[in-house]
Design a protein around this motif. Structure first.
Motif, PDB file in Angstrom:
ATOM      1  N   PHE A 240       1.975   1.600  -3.570  1.00  0.00           N
ATOM      2  CA  PHE A 240       0.826   2.053  -4.357  1.00  0.00           C
ATOM      3  C   PHE A 240       0.611   3.555  -4.173  1.00  0.00           C
ATOM      4  CE2 PHE A 240      -3.567   3.081  -5.100  1.00  0.00           C
ATOM      5  CZ  PHE A 240      -3.960   2.287  -6.166  1.00  0.00           C
ATOM      6  N   ASP A 241       0.633   4.011  -2.920  1.00  0.00           N
ATOM      7  CA  ASP A 241       0.378   5.425  -2.638  1.00  0.00           C
ATOM      8  C   ASP A 241       1.453   6.325  -3.246  1.00  0.00           C
ATOM      9  OD1 ASP A 241      -1.913   4.742  -1.278  1.00  0.00           O
ATOM     10  OD2 ASP A 241      -0.976   4.785   0.704  1.00  0.00           O
TER      11      ASP A 241
ATOM     12  N   ARG B  23      -6.681   0.255  -5.333  1.00  0.00           N
ATOM     13  CA  ARG B  23      -5.966   0.085  -4.054  1.00  0.00           C
ATOM     14  C   ARG B  23      -6.621  -1.011  -3.212  1.00  0.00           C
ATOM     15  NH1 ARG B  23      -5.189   2.069   1.318  1.00  0.00           N
ATOM     16  NH2 ARG B  23      -3.084   2.917   1.663  1.00  0.00           N
TER      17      ARG B  23
ATOM     18  N   GLN C 164      -5.081  -4.563  -2.011  1.00  0.00           N
ATOM     19  CA  GLN C 164      -5.049  -4.938  -0.597  1.00  0.00           C
ATOM     20  C   GLN C 164      -5.685  -6.307  -0.378  1.00  0.00           C
ATOM     21  OE1 GLN C 164      -6.806  -1.959   1.936  1.00  0.00           O
ATOM     22  NE2 GLN C 164      -6.113  -2.935   3.830  1.00  0.00           N
TER      23      GLN C 164
ATOM     24  N   GLU D 275      -8.725   4.522  -6.137  1.00  0.00           N
ATOM     25  CA  GLU D 275      -8.977   3.960  -4.805  1.00  0.00           C
ATOM     26  C   GLU D 275      -9.508   2.535  -4.913  1.00  0.00           C
ATOM     27  OE1 GLU D 275      -8.527   5.033  -1.458  1.00  0.00           O
ATOM     28  OE2 GLU D 275      -7.131   6.222  -2.646  1.00  0.00           O
TER      29      GLU D 275
ATOM     30  N   LYS E  22       0.393   6.376  -7.110  1.00  0.00           N
ATOM     31  CA  LYS E  22      -0.985   6.570  -7.568  1.00  0.00           C
ATOM     32  C   LYS E  22      -1.210   7.855  -8.362  1.00  0.00           C
ATOM     33  CE  LYS E  22      -2.701   8.440  -3.158  1.00  0.00           C
ATOM     34  NZ  LYS E  22      -3.626   8.201  -2.025  1.00  0.00           N
ATOM     35  N   GLU E  23      -0.599   8.953  -7.939  1.00  0.00           N
ATOM     36  CA  GLU E  23      -0.841  10.216  -8.641  1.00  0.00           C
ATOM     37  C   GLU E  23      -0.220  10.196 -10.037  1.00  0.00           C
ATOM     38  OE1 GLU E  23      -0.148  15.028  -8.060  1.00  0.00           O
ATOM     39  OE2 GLU E  23       0.140  13.661  -6.369  1.00  0.00           O
TER      40      GLU E  23
ATOM     41  N   LEU F  24       0.829  -1.208   0.000  1.00  0.00           N
ATOM     42  CA  LEU F  24       0.000   0.000   0.000  1.00  0.00           C
ATOM     43  C   LEU F  24       0.865   1.261   0.000  1.00  0.00           C
ATOM     44  CD1 LEU F  24      -2.905  -1.024   2.411  1.00  0.00           C
ATOM     45  CD2 LEU F  24      -2.854  -1.069  -0.084  1.00  0.00           C
ATOM     46  N   ASP F  25       2.007   1.216   0.677  1.00  0.00           N
ATOM     47  CA  ASP F  25       2.924   2.367   0.648  1.00  0.00           C
ATOM     48  C   ASP F  25       3.465   2.588  -0.768  1.00  0.00           C
ATOM     49  OD1 ASP F  25       2.576   2.879   3.315  1.00  0.00           O
ATOM     50  OD2 ASP F  25       4.444   1.935   3.976  1.00  0.00           O
TER      51      ASP F  25
END
Length: 509
Positions: A345-346, A359, A363, A356, A349-350, A342-343
């Protein structure tokens, strides 16, 4: 969003139109009309709707549309559930309604139908505590969900409703005086798997929704005081013992029922009886929530979409954890790589326009990717794929579940050219890219805990123009992680078009 809308619901025994408008934070129903048409009888007995009923359906929708236009509604939404969903000629019906009335029909899947009911029950019972059982009996489907606090941790959608049971078994009714035992026997195979799961829990609250539970409450002499009404076990069984001893004709005459109501009363009560007996609940808490009203709320209130989406995402993750626990997953390892994935991905993402929803799919895939080891360590990813495809995960439709299953299937592949796609429905470009993107992130995260011993305490992520740099803070030997990373990073470079490196803090690896 709209201020005044109309819904036309093509149900199994009626077409229901509701016209409503927004009044502050509430829905005000301006008009509610019914047109009786037993489409479910045709679909569940012969798998197709007759020409005559299609003609009547078209005419009824045309009349409803004219009334809605007189109210100057801003939007008319037409939708259907099992009666059309299971009809072999549904495509022709959709075409005719579009051609004759210029209206599109949305056919809800089992999952979508039941999601609407569950969201309504949750919204009218905001302080849920402990384990709760939700049940919705439609004429052609049965939806069951187990919630812990306010999250759905287990759900199951079964293509089995009260009218469908009656159509399947009614040929046996005149051959026995104990038709309720026949229904019980038919249901036992479906109830058995629920029994294994539900009886492990301590469910004290049983919520039910649908036309049938409202009819049962009425016949039991229960009056509604709010959004809910309570039917005690004693009241339920008094009515059940009377109903099971009578034929549909006798029920019709004694209780002044319609023909469909008389035919479906015993099947629906038998389902509720079996479900109630899986719980410790002293009563059935009946809910007045309907699919039509929930659709209207979603049309009128924009913020509700966001709230429901957020709740739905939480349900998916809670339910994924429940499925993973069933197959004895390595929770510590899964939680470690979940945070890493998730880190990453974040961080991406932009720039790469990741959503979302993607995401949440990532997960869930991280949580579930190793559950196949429960069956066999050899080619466990194949078993993970099978188990995910065949598990009920709350609020996931079949497409999303298929994506997650394919991410798990491919987490051991070394390159996008080796990407495995087992389902022909996922062979278009966008599906392959989505699976590859999320698989690439999962593989990187998985490589950083190859030893399953949480080899570092801190991960720093830097996204440069041509490189994603991962910097770890650890005093441990990470030789195994370095080796795994070098083998698993290729697919990331291929799909995102940038390099990815792994460095130890203050030390080049």
């Amino acid at each position: 969003m709209f201020n005044r809308v109309a819904t036309i619901y093509i149900a199994s025994s009626d077409i229901i139109m509701k016209i409503a408008e927004k009044k502050e934070k509430e829905v005000m129903i301006l008009e509610e009309l019914f047109y009786p048409i037993n489409l479910g009888h045709d679909t569940f007995s012969s798998s197709a709707v007759t020409f005559e009923k299609i003609k009547n359906l078209n005419q009824a929708i045309n009349n409803f549309k004219k009334i809605a236009e007189e109210y100057q509604v801003e939007k008319i939404k037409v939708f259907a559930t099992a009666a059309l969903r299971e009809a072999l000629n549904k495509d022709y019906i959709i075409y005719q309604i579009k051609n004759n009335n210029n209206l599109n029909i949305e056919i809800f899947s089992n999952v979508e139908e039941h999601q609407l009911i569950y969201q309504g029950i949750r919204n009218t019972n905001k302080n849920l505590k402990g384990d709760n059982l939700f049940a919705y009996i439609g004429t052609g489907s049965l939806g069951i969900a187990v919630t812990n606090q306010n999250y759905i941790v287990k759900s199951q959608s079964i293509t089995l409703g009260s009218l469908k049971i009656n159509e399947i078994l009614k040929g046996l009714q005149h051959k026995t005086d104990e038709f309720h035992i026949v229904i019980d026997g038919y249901l036992s195979g479906y109830i058995y798997n629920l029994d294994l799961f539900i009886k492990k829990l301590n469910i004290n609250n049983f919520y039910a929704s649908g036309k049938e539970i409202e009819l049962i409450a009425k016949l039991a002499g229960i009056t509604r005081k709010s959004n809910n009404f309570n039917i005690s076990r004693a009241s339920f069984y008094r009515l059940y013992n009377d109903v099971k001893s009578k034929t549909p004709k006798q029920l019709l005459e004694k209780y002044d029922l319609g023909e469909v109501e008389a035919e479906t009363l015993l099947p629906s009560m038998t389902i509720y009886k079996n479900l109630m007996n899986l719980t410790q609940s002293s009563q059935i808490i009946g809910s007045t929530v309907t699919i039509e009203t929930e659709v209207i709320r979603n049309m009128l209130f924009d913020n509700r979409h966001r709230e429901l989406k957020k709740q739905s995402f939480k349900n998916i993750i809670a339910s994924s954890r429940s499925v993973a626990k069933k197959y004895n997953y390595n929770q510590e390892h899964a939680e470690t790589i979940e945070k890493i994935a998730l880190d990453i991905f974040d961080a991406l993402k932009e720039r790469f326009q990741l959503s979302e929803k993607e995401r949440v799919l990532l997960q869930a895939a991280v949580i579930l990717h190793d559950i196949g080891k429960y069956m066999n360590l050899k080619k466990h990813y194949e078993h993970s794929y099978y188990l995910i495809r065949n598990s009920d995960i709350a609020d996931l439709n079949s497409y999303d579940k298929n994506i997650i299953a394919h991410i798990s299937l491919n987490h051991s592949q070394s390159s996008t050219t080796n990407l495995k796609i087992k389902d022909n429905t996922l062979k278009n470009h966008s599906d392959r890219v989505l699976i590859a993107k999320l698989t690439a992130i999962l593989k990187i995260a998985d490589s950083l805990d190859k030893s399953h011993k949480e080899p570092f305490s801190e991960l720093e992520i830097n996204l440069e123009e041509n490189e994603l740099e991962l910097i770890i803070n650890t005093e441990k030997d990470i030789f195994l992680e370095k080796w795994a990373f070098s083998n698993k990073s290729r697919i990331f470079k291929e799909i995102f078009g940038i390099d990815v490196s792994l460095n130890k803090k203050n030390t080049l690896l």
